[in-house]
Each structure stands twice: as structure tokens, then as C-alpha cells.
Design a protein around this motif. Sequence first.
Motif, PDB file in Angstrom:
ATOM      1  N   GLU A   5       0.834  -1.209   0.000  1.00 42.00           N
ATOM      2  CA  GLU A   5       0.000   0.000   0.000  1.00 42.00           C
ATOM      3  C   GLU A   5       0.868   1.259   0.000  1.00 42.00           C
ATOM      4  O   GLU A   5       0.596   2.215  -0.743  1.00 42.00           O
ATOM      5  N   ALA A   6       1.898   1.245   0.839  1.00 46.60           N
ATOM      6  CA  ALA A   6       2.780   2.415   0.931  1.00 46.60           C
ATOM      7  C   ALA A   6       3.576   2.614  -0.351  1.00 46.60           C
ATOM      8  O   ALA A   6       3.807   3.763  -0.788  1.00 46.60           O
ATOM      9  N   ILE A   7       4.003   1.516  -0.978  1.00 45.75           N
ATOM     10  CA  ILE A   7       4.751   1.616  -2.227  1.00 45.75           C
ATOM     11  C   ILE A   7       3.867   2.168  -3.334  1.00 45.75           C
ATOM     12  O   ILE A   7       4.266   3.060  -4.094  1.00 45.75           O
ATOM     13  N   VAL A   8       2.658   1.633  -3.445  1.00 47.24           N
ATOM     14  CA  VAL A   8       1.723   2.125  -4.468  1.00 47.24           C
ATOM     15  C   VAL A   8       1.435   3.606  -4.245  1.00 47.24           C
ATOM     16  O   VAL A   8       1.404   4.396  -5.197  1.00 47.24           O
ATOM     17  N   ALA A   9       1.249   3.994  -2.986  1.00 40.14           N
ATOM     18  CA  ALA A   9       1.005   5.407  -2.693  1.00 40.14           C
ATOM     19  C   ALA A   9       2.174   6.274  -3.153  1.00 40.14           C
ATOM     20  O   ALA A   9       1.975   7.338  -3.757  1.00 40.14           O
ATOM     21  N   GLU A  10       3.404   5.822  -2.893  1.00 36.65           N
ATOM     22  CA  GLU A  10       4.561   6.614  -3.336  1.00 36.65           C
ATOM     23  C   GLU A  10       4.635   6.687  -4.851  1.00 36.65           C
ATOM     24  O   GLU A  10       4.910   7.747  -5.415  1.00 36.65           O
ATOM     25  N   LEU A  11       4.370   5.573  -5.511  1.00 39.53           N
ATOM     26  CA  LEU A  11       4.427   5.573  -6.977  1.00 39.53           C
ATOM     27  C   LEU A  11       3.342   6.454  -7.590  1.00 39.53           C
ATOM     28  O   LEU A  11       3.464   6.893  -8.736  1.00 39.53           O
ATOM     29  N   ARG A  12       2.309   6.729  -6.825  1.00 39.69           N
ATOM     30  CA  ARG A  12       1.230   7.615  -7.282  1.00 39.69           C
ATOM     31  C   ARG A  12       1.437   9.045  -6.781  1.00 39.69           C
ATOM     32  O   ARG A  12       0.577   9.903  -6.967  1.00 39.69           O
ATOM     33  N   GLY A  13       2.573   9.282  -6.115  1.00 41.54           N
ATOM     34  CA  GLY A  13       2.885  10.625  -5.648  1.00 41.54           C
ATOM     35  C   GLY A  13       2.152  11.034  -4.399  1.00 41.54           C
ATOM     36  O   GLY A  13       1.970  12.229  -4.135  1.00 41.54           O
ATOM     37  N   LEU A  14       1.750  10.048  -3.574  1.00 41.95           N
ATOM     38  CA  LEU A  14       0.902  10.329  -2.413  1.00 41.95           C
ATOM     39  C   LEU A  14       1.535   9.957  -1.078  1.00 41.95           C
ATOM     40  O   LEU A  14       0.830   9.848  -0.077  1.00 41.95           O
ATOM     41  N   GLY A  15       2.824   9.756  -1.032  1.00 45.18           N
ATOM     42  CA  GLY A  15       3.460   9.412   0.239  1.00 45.18           C
ATOM     43  C   GLY A  15       4.840   8.846   0.027  1.00 45.18           C
ATOM     44  O   GLY A  15       5.392   8.901  -1.081  1.00 45.18           O
ATOM     45  N   ARG A  16       5.399   8.272   1.090  1.00 46.21           N
ATOM     46  CA  ARG A  16       6.725   7.670   1.025  1.00 46.21           C
ATOM     47  C   ARG A  16       6.676   6.293   1.667  1.00 46.21           C
ATOM     48  O   ARG A  16       6.130   6.126   2.768  1.00 46.21           O
ATOM     49  N   ALA A  17       7.241   5.312   1.005  1.00 47.63           N
ATOM     50  CA  ALA A  17       7.324   3.956   1.555  1.00 47.63           C
ATOM     51  C   ALA A  17       8.516   3.868   2.507  1.00 47.63           C
ATOM     52  O   ALA A  17       9.550   4.507   2.276  1.00 47.63           O
TER      53      ALA A  17
END
Length: 331
Positions: free
Chosen positions: A297-309
Motif C-alpha cells: 500500500e505504501a509503495i503504491v502510494a509513493e508511486l502515485r505521488g501520495l506518500g513515502r514507503a
Amino acid sequence: MAILLDEVRWGMIGCGAVAERKSAPAFNKVAHSRLVAVTGRSAEKAADYAARHGVPRWYTDAAKLMADPEVNAVYIATPPSSHAEYALQALRAGKPVYVEKPMARRYADCLAMNQAARDAGLPLFVAYYRRALPYFLQIKALIDAAAIGTVLAANIRLVQAQRPADRNPKQLPWRVIPDIAGGGYFYDLACHTLDALDFILGPIVDVTGHCANRGGLYAAEDTVAAAFRFANGATGSGFWCFAAAESCRDDSVEILGSAGALRFSTFAFTPIVLENVAGTRQFLPSNPENIQLHLIEAIVAELRGLGRAPSTGETAARTNWVMDAICGHLG
């Protein structure tokens, strides 16, 4: 490293045991994420995995998977000896990488992988999923809140019995073949605890160790002792043995502080025990069905520009450095 994907479409290299439940099913459970292609060691294995897990396409050639225009991120689920090779290929193909732990067979390979990620301007993640599990987030929260005061020391013990599969010298598990795994079960299992402590307490900056083979079933180390120091000044010790009697089993970590102690396990997920002036309390957060779910979830969020894994090539390389230092492989 900035990258922006509307949807993360994963291609998975390797379809062994780790991909059955721990990781791959989670790709389709996370919003804006899909597993779209897989490779296996044989056409039969790849086709079977794809059919059972509803993966649209399968390959026997990892290069073809990386070249697939539908694949925009690559998950490497092979043994450590091929992690660096596949990661370098995927990064050169312009695709972010998520690689299984340990990051690579040797620390030098980790450095090459991180340099390739920097050169490509792409993120590189490693499957140290404990950094995203509620169990270890609870431990970190207690440490950060000074529930045990100033951290003084951390002590690790992991003791296991010999495994039946280790007794067949003609067909040893790859996890005890150093040319594939980097070492023995120490490299496969100790990395989880060492990386979790890096996450909770900060990096280990000085380490010494001794490795031995006491069981005589294979060439890799099966008994390891280490002493280390964290960047924050705390000290630590570790003992790992994979050749003991069944009655000697242990999976325990103790963090001692100036005002108390925390005790927990790495693999058994026994209750977290906090002891301080307020008394004794226990915590037991639950794990997701697919243990890598929260990290993905965290990785997908980072790849979408929405956080950091929380688990990257930079953090994971430190764990390889510690293991190689303990076992004398830094050269």
C-alpha cells in the motif's frame, strides 16, 4: 525520487512460495494496483500460477516481462543471487522495482542497485514489510514516546532446530547455499530483525561477529554471534543458531531503556510486553492476511505521488552491510 503513475501494473519475476500468500495476492487488493504478468522457471509453472491467481499474462523470459508495455513496475521474487541482475535490467527498462529480501547476495550488489536507481531516477523498494506492520509500528511508537526512557541496548536471540530438508546433501534448500542466498538461514531470517531494529532505533554503525557451522549439514554458517552499536549510541548483541535441539527454540528481542524494557518476537508475533514504572502492559496488533499488504500500500502510494514507503534500497542496503560485516564478507 519522483514518479507518478495513475495505476501501478505489476510484473512479477518468480512465482515461488513467497508469492503464494505473502506478497502477490496483495497487489490486487490495493487500490490502483494490479498484477498483470508473471514469469516462472518453466512454462508449466508460470501458466499454473497465472491460472490459479488470475494473472492475465505469463512469460518464461524475464526480459519479455520487463518489455511488456502493460507492466510499469517490477516485483522481483527470486532467490537473492539474481536480485541485482533483474533489478538492474528493470531499472534500465525504466521501471520502478520492488525486490524481495535480503536485498541482494552481497552489500556490493546493493550499492550497484542503488546507483542504478539513482542513474535512472527511479525508486527501488525492498520487501522488509515489518516496517509497515502494526506490530512493529506499535514498538516504534513506544520507543519514540520514551515509554522506556533512553534506549540503552537491544538483544536478539533466534534459535531453531535443524530442518529435515537440510539432511539431504544432494538436494539442499537454496537458503543454505551461499552462492544463491549469500549465506545460510542467518541471511534469510536475521535480516528481518536487523532491519526492524534499523527502523525502530536507527542504523547500526559498528559491528563485529563470529560465524560457525556446528551442525555439519551444509557449508553455510548455522551459528552466529554479533555485537553492534547504533548511531544513537545504544549497544546491541545478537545470537542466531539453526542447529539446536527442538527444546532450545527461541525467538526474542529485548530493548532495554533507562526507565523500562520492551520484549517482543520477530516471527512468532507474541504479545509485545512493555515494563516500566507504570507496571506491565501487553500489546498485540493484528497482521493482514497477506503479510506484505501494508508495505505494498505504501509503495503504491509513493508511486502515485501520495506518500513515502518506509523500506527502500538505501535502508535495506544497511542491513546487508551489517550481515556481511558480521560474516566477514565486506572484503
